[in-house]
Design a protein around this motif. Structure first.
Motif, PDB file in Angstrom:
ATOM      1  N   LEU A  10      62.716   8.506  24.280  1.00  0.00           N
ATOM      2  CA  LEU A  10      61.423   7.928  23.886  1.00  0.00           C
ATOM      3  C   LEU A  10      61.566   7.149  22.582  1.00  0.00           C
ATOM      4  O   LEU A  10      62.096   7.645  21.599  1.00  0.00           O
ATOM      5  CB  LEU A  10      60.401   9.059  23.719  1.00  0.00           C
ATOM      6  N   PRO A  12      59.127   5.540  20.243  1.00  0.00           N
ATOM      7  CA  PRO A  12      57.723   5.283  19.903  1.00  0.00           C
ATOM      8  C   PRO A  12      57.546   4.038  19.038  1.00  0.00           C
ATOM      9  O   PRO A  12      56.506   3.381  19.088  1.00  0.00           O
ATOM     10  CB  PRO A  12      57.289   6.555  19.162  1.00  0.00           C
ATOM     11  N   GLN A  13      58.568   3.708  18.252  1.00  0.00           N
ATOM     12  CA  GLN A  13      58.469   2.516  17.414  1.00  0.00           C
ATOM     13  C   GLN A  13      58.410   1.264  18.297  1.00  0.00           C
ATOM     14  O   GLN A  13      57.573   0.380  18.087  1.00  0.00           O
ATOM     15  CB  GLN A  13      59.673   2.465  16.466  1.00  0.00           C
ATOM     16  N   ARG A  36      68.482  -1.067  14.471  1.00  0.00           N
ATOM     17  CA  ARG A  36      68.939  -1.358  13.112  1.00  0.00           C
ATOM     18  C   ARG A  36      70.058  -2.372  13.163  1.00  0.00           C
ATOM     19  O   ARG A  36      70.838  -2.415  14.110  1.00  0.00           O
ATOM     20  CB  ARG A  36      69.542  -0.089  12.491  1.00  0.00           C
ATOM     21  N   LEU A  55      79.306   7.403  11.233  1.00  0.00           N
ATOM     22  CA  LEU A  55      78.226   7.314  10.253  1.00  0.00           C
ATOM     23  C   LEU A  55      77.090   6.373  10.661  1.00  0.00           C
ATOM     24  O   LEU A  55      75.924   6.750  10.613  1.00  0.00           O
ATOM     25  CB  LEU A  55      78.797   6.863   8.894  1.00  0.00           C
ATOM     26  N   LEU A  56      77.437   5.143  11.064  1.00  0.00           N
ATOM     27  CA  LEU A  56      76.393   4.123  11.170  1.00  0.00           C
ATOM     28  C   LEU A  56      75.440   4.384  12.329  1.00  0.00           C
ATOM     29  O   LEU A  56      74.270   4.035  12.264  1.00  0.00           O
ATOM     30  CB  LEU A  56      77.028   2.740  11.283  1.00  0.00           C
ATOM     31  N   ASN A  58      74.273   7.471  15.422  1.00  0.00           N
ATOM     32  CA  ASN A  58      74.424   8.835  15.929  1.00  0.00           C
ATOM     33  C   ASN A  58      74.568   8.704  17.444  1.00  0.00           C
ATOM     34  O   ASN A  58      73.589   8.444  18.141  1.00  0.00           O
ATOM     35  CB  ASN A  58      73.203   9.674  15.567  1.00  0.00           C
ATOM     36  N   LEU A  60      74.669  10.496  19.844  1.00  0.00           N
ATOM     37  CA  LEU A  60      73.832  11.328  20.702  1.00  0.00           C
ATOM     38  C   LEU A  60      72.535  10.612  21.073  1.00  0.00           C
ATOM     39  O   LEU A  60      72.005  10.779  22.170  1.00  0.00           O
ATOM     40  CB  LEU A  60      73.505  12.623  19.941  1.00  0.00           C
ATOM     41  N   ILE A  61      72.031   9.822  20.150  1.00  0.00           N
ATOM     42  CA  ILE A  61      70.709   9.223  20.351  1.00  0.00           C
ATOM     43  C   ILE A  61      70.713   7.701  20.252  1.00  0.00           C
ATOM     44  O   ILE A  61      69.694   7.068  20.498  1.00  0.00           O
ATOM     45  CB  ILE A  61      69.690   9.785  19.321  1.00  0.00           C
ATOM     46  N   GLU A  62      71.865   7.117  19.871  1.00  0.00           N
ATOM     47  CA  GLU A  62      71.893   5.675  19.647  1.00  0.00           C
ATOM     48  C   GLU A  62      73.131   5.035  20.282  1.00  0.00           C
ATOM     49  O   GLU A  62      74.208   5.633  20.310  1.00  0.00           O
ATOM     50  CB  GLU A  62      71.911   5.376  18.129  1.00  0.00           C
TER      51      GLU A  62
ATOM     52  N   LEU B  55      69.751   5.267   6.321  1.00  0.00           N
ATOM     53  CA  LEU B  55      70.455   5.180   7.604  1.00  0.00           C
ATOM     54  C   LEU B  55      69.769   6.052   8.649  1.00  0.00           C
ATOM     55  O   LEU B  55      69.163   5.536   9.567  1.00  0.00           O
ATOM     56  CB  LEU B  55      71.927   5.564   7.436  1.00  0.00           C
ATOM     57  N   ARG B  56      69.871   7.373   8.500  1.00  0.00           N
ATOM     58  CA  ARG B  56      69.117   8.324   9.321  1.00  0.00           C
ATOM     59  C   ARG B  56      68.937   9.568   8.457  1.00  0.00           C
ATOM     60  O   ARG B  56      69.756   9.834   7.585  1.00  0.00           O
ATOM     61  CB  ARG B  56      69.912   8.754  10.578  1.00  0.00           C
ATOM     62  N   GLU B  92      73.309  16.595  12.008  1.00  0.00           N
ATOM     63  CA  GLU B  92      74.198  15.452  11.749  1.00  0.00           C
ATOM     64  C   GLU B  92      75.630  15.924  11.482  1.00  0.00           C
ATOM     65  O   GLU B  92      76.588  15.237  11.823  1.00  0.00           O
ATOM     66  CB  GLU B  92      73.683  14.633  10.562  1.00  0.00           C
ATOM     67  N   GLY B  98      72.244  18.762  18.993  1.00  0.00           N
ATOM     68  CA  GLY B  98      71.032  17.961  19.082  1.00  0.00           C
ATOM     69  C   GLY B  98      70.825  17.052  17.892  1.00  0.00           C
ATOM     70  O   GLY B  98      71.708  16.882  17.034  1.00  0.00           O
ATOM     71  N   ALA B  99      69.641  16.449  17.873  1.00  0.00           N
ATOM     72  CA  ALA B  99      69.295  15.497  16.823  1.00  0.00           C
ATOM     73  C   ALA B  99      67.793  15.513  16.650  1.00  0.00           C
ATOM     74  O   ALA B  99      67.047  15.972  17.533  1.00  0.00           O
ATOM     75  CB  ALA B  99      69.767  14.087  17.201  1.00  0.00           C
ATOM     76  N   LEU B 100      67.338  15.012  15.493  1.00  0.00           N
ATOM     77  CA  LEU B 100      65.907  14.917  15.236  1.00  0.00           C
ATOM     78  C   LEU B 100      65.507  13.458  15.157  1.00  0.00           C
ATOM     79  O   LEU B 100      66.138  12.665  14.452  1.00  0.00           O
ATOM     80  CB  LEU B 100      65.555  15.699  13.967  1.00  0.00           C
ATOM     81  N   LEU B 101      64.466  13.129  15.917  1.00  0.00           N
ATOM     82  CA  LEU B 101      63.998  11.756  16.031  1.00  0.00           C
ATOM     83  C   LEU B 101      62.622  11.632  15.386  1.00  0.00           C
ATOM     84  O   LEU B 101      61.945  12.630  15.140  1.00  0.00           O
ATOM     85  CB  LEU B 101      63.891  11.386  17.519  1.00  0.00           C
ATOM     86  N   VAL B 102      62.235  10.389  15.156  1.00  0.00           N
ATOM     87  CA  VAL B 102      60.914  10.139  14.566  1.00  0.00           C
ATOM     88  C   VAL B 102      59.833  10.722  15.487  1.00  0.00           C
ATOM     89  O   VAL B 102      59.935  10.647  16.723  1.00  0.00           O
ATOM     90  CB  VAL B 102      60.720   8.622  14.362  1.00  0.00           C
ATOM     91  N   ASN B 104      56.754  11.508  17.842  1.00  0.00           N
ATOM     92  CA  ASN B 104      56.325  10.625  18.934  1.00  0.00           C
ATOM     93  C   ASN B 104      55.121   9.771  18.552  1.00  0.00           C
ATOM     94  O   ASN B 104      54.920   8.702  19.091  1.00  0.00           O
ATOM     95  CB  ASN B 104      56.045  11.431  20.213  1.00  0.00           C
ATOM     96  N   LEU B 106      54.691   8.645  15.424  1.00  0.00           N
ATOM     97  CA  LEU B 106      55.176   7.808  14.313  1.00  0.00           C
ATOM     98  C   LEU B 106      54.573   8.167  12.965  1.00  0.00           C
ATOM     99  O   LEU B 106      54.866   7.515  11.966  1.00  0.00           O
ATOM    100  CB  LEU B 106      54.912   6.311  14.572  1.00  0.00           C
ATOM    101  N   ARG B 142      61.128  15.362  15.790  1.00  0.00           N
ATOM    102  CA  ARG B 142      61.131  15.478  17.263  1.00  0.00           C
ATOM    103  C   ARG B 142      62.532  15.861  17.721  1.00  0.00           C
ATOM    104  O   ARG B 142      63.430  15.030  17.743  1.00  0.00           O
ATOM    105  CB  ARG B 142      60.681  14.154  17.883  1.00  0.00           C
ATOM    106  N   TYR B 144      65.681  16.741  19.931  1.00  0.00           N
ATOM    107  CA  TYR B 144      66.209  16.256  21.205  1.00  0.00           C
ATOM    108  C   TYR B 144      67.622  16.785  21.377  1.00  0.00           C
ATOM    109  O   TYR B 144      68.418  16.729  20.429  1.00  0.00           O
ATOM    110  CB  TYR B 144      66.233  14.718  21.225  1.00  0.00           C
ATOM    111  N   PRO B 146      70.616  16.772  24.636  1.00  0.00           N
ATOM    112  CA  PRO B 146      70.890  16.471  26.048  1.00  0.00           C
ATOM    113  C   PRO B 146      71.400  17.680  26.825  1.00  0.00           C
ATOM    114  O   PRO B 146      71.319  17.706  28.040  1.00  0.00           O
ATOM    115  CB  PRO B 146      71.962  15.371  25.964  1.00  0.00           C
TER     116      PRO B 146
END
Lengths: 70, 216
Positions: A10, A12-13, A36, A55-56, A58, A60-62, B55-56, B92, B98-102, B104, B106, B142, B144, B146
């Motif tokens: 998802l 959302p942006q 980005r 680094l630049l 992730n 898993l999500i990008e 960056l994140r 990270e 997993g990971a944390l996202l913005v 839903n 915003l 958020r 996430y 997989p």
């Protein structure tokens, strides 16, 4: 390097931008995603994928795409 | 027992975490450039905006010198608690899946949430009641993953503040000694601010350390 949200996750942006464009009269817009851009000078471009992986981006999500300009 | 609370440039919940931990044991701050964990029994990676979250969220903090020591500490079975930005840093750094996202929606979210403790068999939740009332405050919460993960906390039905997958609020690693959560137990330790439920997390850690429960 262009870094994008992975397909299927998802974004959302992107959705918010996609909703905003028709409000300004820009119709027929679909599949908006916001990512980005990382610009850099590097002596050894072979290092770029490792930079993205570690680094630049992730992974898993990008997803990332490397664009080289001489 | 002694807690170590890491302070990065941009961390803002370090003092609250230290004060919360100090209610059940000793607690001292660990500087991000310092590799020495000073013999602490448990490490807390607190909330905030480490390195500006550039960056994140958490992406740069994972390379701080102190994190090398934390990774080593975790590999040896040491207890590590990551709260909010700390959770993001642990994901990270690969200590948690997993990971944390913005969020839903915003938006930054700041509210009290009800949590279901779905796993009491961890060093972080063994003395917790079945539910906790603890605040969240974040924009990037958020969760996430997989692959299937070991869920410890879920937002109660209707309380998911960020679109987190399967209402996940907190997870542990496979070994069970690294725990990350988005809600802030360190902000729920005094009745003055509405809830003392967060103390149960710190008390669980103290109990686990004092009984030297072997990590699975």
């Amino acid at each position: 390097m262009l870094i994008r949200p992975k397909a299927g996750i998802l974004d959302p942006q992107g959705q918010a931008v996609q909703r905003a464009l028709p409000a300004l009269g820009f119709d027929g817009v679909a599949n908006v995603h916001v990512g980005r851009l990382v610009e850099l000078d590097v002596e050894d471009p072979e290092q770029l994928p490792a930079m993205c992986e570690r680094l630049l981006a992730n992974p898993l999500i990008e997803d990332y795409e490397i664009i080289e300009q001489a | 027992m002694k807690f170590g609370v890491i302070r990065f440039p941009g961390t803002c919940d370090d003092v609250d975490a230290q004060l919360a931990a100090a209610r059940v044991g000793e607690a001292e701050l660990l500087w991000h450039r310092d590799r020495d964990l000073k013999g602490v029994d448990a490490v807390i990676v607190p909330g905030g905006f480490s390195y500006g979250d550039y960056l994140r969220a958490g992406a740069i903090a994972r390379f701080a010198p102190v994190m090398e020591s934390v990774v080593e500490f975790a590999r040896e079975g040491g207890l590590v608690l990551g709260i909010c930005n700390g959770f993001q840093i642990l994901c990270e750094s690969g200590l948690l899946p997993g990971a944390l996202l913005v969020n839903n929606h915003l938006k930054f979210v700041f509210r009290q949430v009800q949590l279901d403790v779905v796993d009491h068999n961890t060093p972080f939740t063994r003395t917790c009641p079945p539910t906790l009332s603890i605040p969240v405050k974040h924009t990037t919460g958020r969760y996430y993953a997989p692959e299937p993960v070991q869920v410890v906390l879920r937002y109660a039905p209707g309380h998911n503040p960020n679109g987190s997958q399967d209402d996940i609020a907190g997870v542990v690693n496979n070994a069970g000694n690294v725990f990350g959560l988005m809600p802030h137990p360190e902000h729920a330790v005094d009745a003055l601010t509405g809830s003392t439920d967060g103390l149960a997390i710190f008390e669980s850690i103290r109990a686990a350390v004092s009984e030297r429960i072997p990590v699975a």
